[in-house]
Write a protein that holds these residues in place. Structure first.
Motif, PDB file in Angstrom:
ATOM      1  N   LEU A 253      13.640   6.748  33.245  1.00  0.00           N
ATOM      2  CA  LEU A 253      13.718   8.110  33.340  1.00  0.00           C
ATOM      3  C   LEU A 253      14.598   8.642  34.536  1.00  0.00           C
ATOM      4  O   LEU A 253      14.989   9.977  34.421  1.00  0.00           O
ATOM      5  CB  LEU A 253      12.089   8.379  33.886  1.00  0.00           C
ATOM      6  N   SER A 254      14.861   8.069  35.442  1.00  0.00           N
ATOM      7  CA  SER A 254      15.668   8.229  36.865  1.00  0.00           C
ATOM      8  C   SER A 254      17.051   8.443  36.272  1.00  0.00           C
ATOM      9  O   SER A 254      17.974   9.228  36.803  1.00  0.00           O
ATOM     10  CB  SER A 254      15.117   7.354  37.828  1.00  0.00           C
ATOM     11  N   SER A 255      17.292   7.301  35.551  1.00  0.00           N
ATOM     12  CA  SER A 255      18.899   7.381  34.962  1.00  0.00           C
ATOM     13  C   SER A 255      19.092   8.738  34.064  1.00  0.00           C
ATOM     14  O   SER A 255      20.023   9.263  34.150  1.00  0.00           O
ATOM     15  CB  SER A 255      19.051   6.107  34.137  1.00  0.00           C
ATOM     16  N   VAL A 256      18.313   8.856  33.451  1.00  0.00           N
ATOM     17  CA  VAL A 256      18.240  10.028  32.307  1.00  0.00           C
ATOM     18  C   VAL A 256      18.420  11.444  33.200  1.00  0.00           C
ATOM     19  O   VAL A 256      19.123  12.292  32.968  1.00  0.00           O
ATOM     20  CB  VAL A 256      17.089  10.109  31.151  1.00  0.00           C
ATOM     21  N   ALA A 257      17.496  11.554  34.119  1.00  0.00           N
ATOM     22  CA  ALA A 257      17.505  12.629  34.847  1.00  0.00           C
ATOM     23  C   ALA A 257      18.790  12.787  35.817  1.00  0.00           C
ATOM     24  O   ALA A 257      19.328  14.055  35.936  1.00  0.00           O
ATOM     25  CB  ALA A 257      16.251  12.747  35.960  1.00  0.00           C
ATOM     26  N   PHE A 258      19.272  11.685  36.198  1.00  0.00           N
ATOM     27  CA  PHE A 258      20.563  11.743  36.903  1.00  0.00           C
ATOM     28  C   PHE A 258      21.892  12.180  36.029  1.00  0.00           C
ATOM     29  O   PHE A 258      22.487  12.906  36.453  1.00  0.00           O
ATOM     30  CB  PHE A 258      20.965  10.260  37.589  1.00  0.00           C
ATOM     31  N   ILE A 259      21.802  11.651  34.966  1.00  0.00           N
ATOM     32  CA  ILE A 259      22.811  11.967  33.928  1.00  0.00           C
ATOM     33  C   ILE A 259      22.580  13.694  33.586  1.00  0.00           C
ATOM     34  O   ILE A 259      23.617  14.253  33.471  1.00  0.00           O
ATOM     35  CB  ILE A 259      22.826  11.105  32.681  1.00  0.00           C
ATOM     36  N   LEU A 260      21.332  13.966  33.357  1.00  0.00           N
ATOM     37  CA  LEU A 260      21.271  15.502  33.076  1.00  0.00           C
ATOM     38  C   LEU A 260      21.567  16.201  34.447  1.00  0.00           C
ATOM     39  O   LEU A 260      22.427  17.223  34.147  1.00  0.00           O
ATOM     40  CB  LEU A 260      19.933  15.788  32.703  1.00  0.00           C
ATOM     41  N   TRP A 261      21.334  15.809  35.511  1.00  0.00           N
ATOM     42  CA  TRP A 261      21.788  16.447  36.783  1.00  0.00           C
ATOM     43  C   TRP A 261      23.350  16.529  36.580  1.00  0.00           C
ATOM     44  O   TRP A 261      24.017  17.801  37.222  1.00  0.00           O
ATOM     45  CB  TRP A 261      21.394  15.808  37.980  1.00  0.00           C
ATOM     46  N   LEU A 262      23.942  15.534  36.381  1.00  0.00           N
ATOM     47  CA  LEU A 262      25.677  15.371  36.474  1.00  0.00           C
ATOM     48  C   LEU A 262      25.969  16.310  35.405  1.00  0.00           C
ATOM     49  O   LEU A 262      27.153  17.165  35.949  1.00  0.00           O
ATOM     50  CB  LEU A 262      25.946  14.056  36.257  1.00  0.00           C
ATOM     51  N   LEU A 263      25.444  16.256  34.383  1.00  0.00           N
ATOM     52  CA  LEU A 263      26.021  17.195  33.225  1.00  0.00           C
ATOM     53  C   LEU A 263      25.804  18.652  33.797  1.00  0.00           C
ATOM     54  O   LEU A 263      26.764  19.632  33.727  1.00  0.00           O
ATOM     55  CB  LEU A 263      25.127  16.994  32.033  1.00  0.00           C
ATOM     56  N   TRP A 264      24.480  19.145  34.442  1.00  0.00           N
ATOM     57  CA  TRP A 264      24.240  20.648  34.799  1.00  0.00           C
ATOM     58  C   TRP A 264      25.162  20.827  35.887  1.00  0.00           C
ATOM     59  O   TRP A 264      25.794  21.905  36.085  1.00  0.00           O
ATOM     60  CB  TRP A 264      22.799  20.537  35.127  1.00  0.00           C
ATOM     61  N   ALA A 265      25.485  19.925  36.891  1.00  0.00           N
ATOM     62  CA  ALA A 265      26.272  20.142  38.190  1.00  0.00           C
ATOM     63  C   ALA A 265      27.727  20.353  37.602  1.00  0.00           C
ATOM     64  O   ALA A 265      28.414  21.088  38.262  1.00  0.00           O
ATOM     65  CB  ALA A 265      26.097  19.108  39.084  1.00  0.00           C
ATOM     66  N   TYR A 266      28.264  19.736  36.635  1.00  0.00           N
ATOM     67  CA  TYR A 266      29.615  19.779  36.750  1.00  0.00           C
ATOM     68  C   TYR A 266      30.229  20.206  35.330  1.00  0.00           C
ATOM     69  O   TYR A 266      31.488  20.380  35.001  1.00  0.00           O
ATOM     70  CB  TYR A 266      30.207  18.270  36.616  1.00  0.00           C
ATOM     71  N   THR A 267      29.314  20.507  34.372  1.00  0.00           N
ATOM     72  CA  THR A 267      30.021  21.445  32.939  1.00  0.00           C
ATOM     73  C   THR A 267      30.005  22.856  33.309  1.00  0.00           C
ATOM     74  O   THR A 267      29.169  23.543  34.143  1.00  0.00           O
ATOM     75  CB  THR A 267      28.803  21.120  31.888  1.00  0.00           C
ATOM     76  N   PRO A 268      31.324  23.263  32.987  1.00  0.00           N
ATOM     77  CA  PRO A 268      31.356  24.677  33.174  1.00  0.00           C
ATOM     78  C   PRO A 268      30.575  25.458  32.462  1.00  0.00           C
ATOM     79  O   PRO A 268      29.855  25.169  31.434  1.00  0.00           O
ATOM     80  CB  PRO A 268      33.009  25.007  32.705  1.00  0.00           C
ATOM     81  N   ASP A 269      30.356  26.849  32.991  1.00  0.00           N
ATOM     82  CA  ASP A 269      29.285  27.859  32.368  1.00  0.00           C
ATOM     83  C   ASP A 269      29.815  27.994  30.667  1.00  0.00           C
ATOM     84  O   ASP A 269      28.893  28.329  29.775  1.00  0.00           O
ATOM     85  CB  ASP A 269      29.588  29.114  32.856  1.00  0.00           C
ATOM     86  N   TRP A 270      31.069  28.063  30.363  1.00  0.00           N
ATOM     87  CA  TRP A 270      31.425  28.288  29.130  1.00  0.00           C
ATOM     88  C   TRP A 270      31.105  27.441  28.236  1.00  0.00           C
ATOM     89  O   TRP A 270      30.914  27.783  27.074  1.00  0.00           O
ATOM     90  CB  TRP A 270      33.134  28.866  29.098  1.00  0.00           C
TER      91      TRP A 270
END
Length: 172
Positions: free
Chosen positions: A58-75
């Motif tokens: 769960l912590s690995s999945v949460a970290f990956i989701l956080w990375l995607l949210w933090a670094y993926t552009p809005d578009w």
């Protein structure tokens, strides 16, 4: 009528059953501790192992989701039809707040221990006078090297005070 191989098997099973019944009738039950030893260790994962792997996943999945949210552009998120997500400020602020919380808890824990430490004059810091001071044995510990850990023993509070609070040249 039974044929010869079937008769032999039938008579063998009958003899085995009767021998088992006679053994059960004459033997006493084993103590519970011996029965547990004979059963062996329980099979399957223990609860702590399951909680550990689930927490890790769960912590690995949460970290990956956080990375995607933090670094993926809005578009890119809007192209994937993801239109509702927190502001990017929180991608930096939450880890910072978490770090400061851990730092605060460490300081609080150490402060709590210092506040609850008895003063030197306290009754609870007096060394037992009945117990003789440790005697150093020469030659009995030939296996020890200069880097070996010494055996556990009481250190007199006067020596601790000298080492901690006196000038370096007073440590004799």
């Amino acid at each position: 009528r039974l044929q010869a191989p079937q008769r032999a098997r039938s008579s063998f099973l009958h003899a085995a059953r009767s021998a088992l019944r006679s053994m059960q009738a004459t033997t006493r039950p084993l103590p519970a501790a011996v029965q547990r030893q004979q059963q062996g260790p329980p099979h399957g994962a223990k609860a702590a192992e399951v909680y550990g792997i689930v927490g890790y996943l769960l912590s690995s999945v949460a970290f990956i989701l956080w990375l995607l949210w933090a670094y993926t552009p809005d578009w890119v998120l809007q192209a994937l039809s993801i239109t509702y997500y927190p502001e990017r400020y929180w991608a930096v602020a939450l880890p910072g707040y978490f770090f400061l919380l851990v730092l605060y808890l460490i300081i609080l824990y150490n402060g709590w221990n210092i506040a609850n430490t008895n003063p030197f004059e306290s009754y609870y810091t007096i060394r037992d006078t009945i117990e003789p001071p440790p005697v150093e044995k020469k030659g009995s510990e030939d296996w020890q090297t200069p880097l070996s850990i010494p055996p556990a023993e009481d250190i007199p509070i006067s020596l601790v005070s000298k080492v901690l609070f006196c000038a370096p040249n007073a440590r004799t």
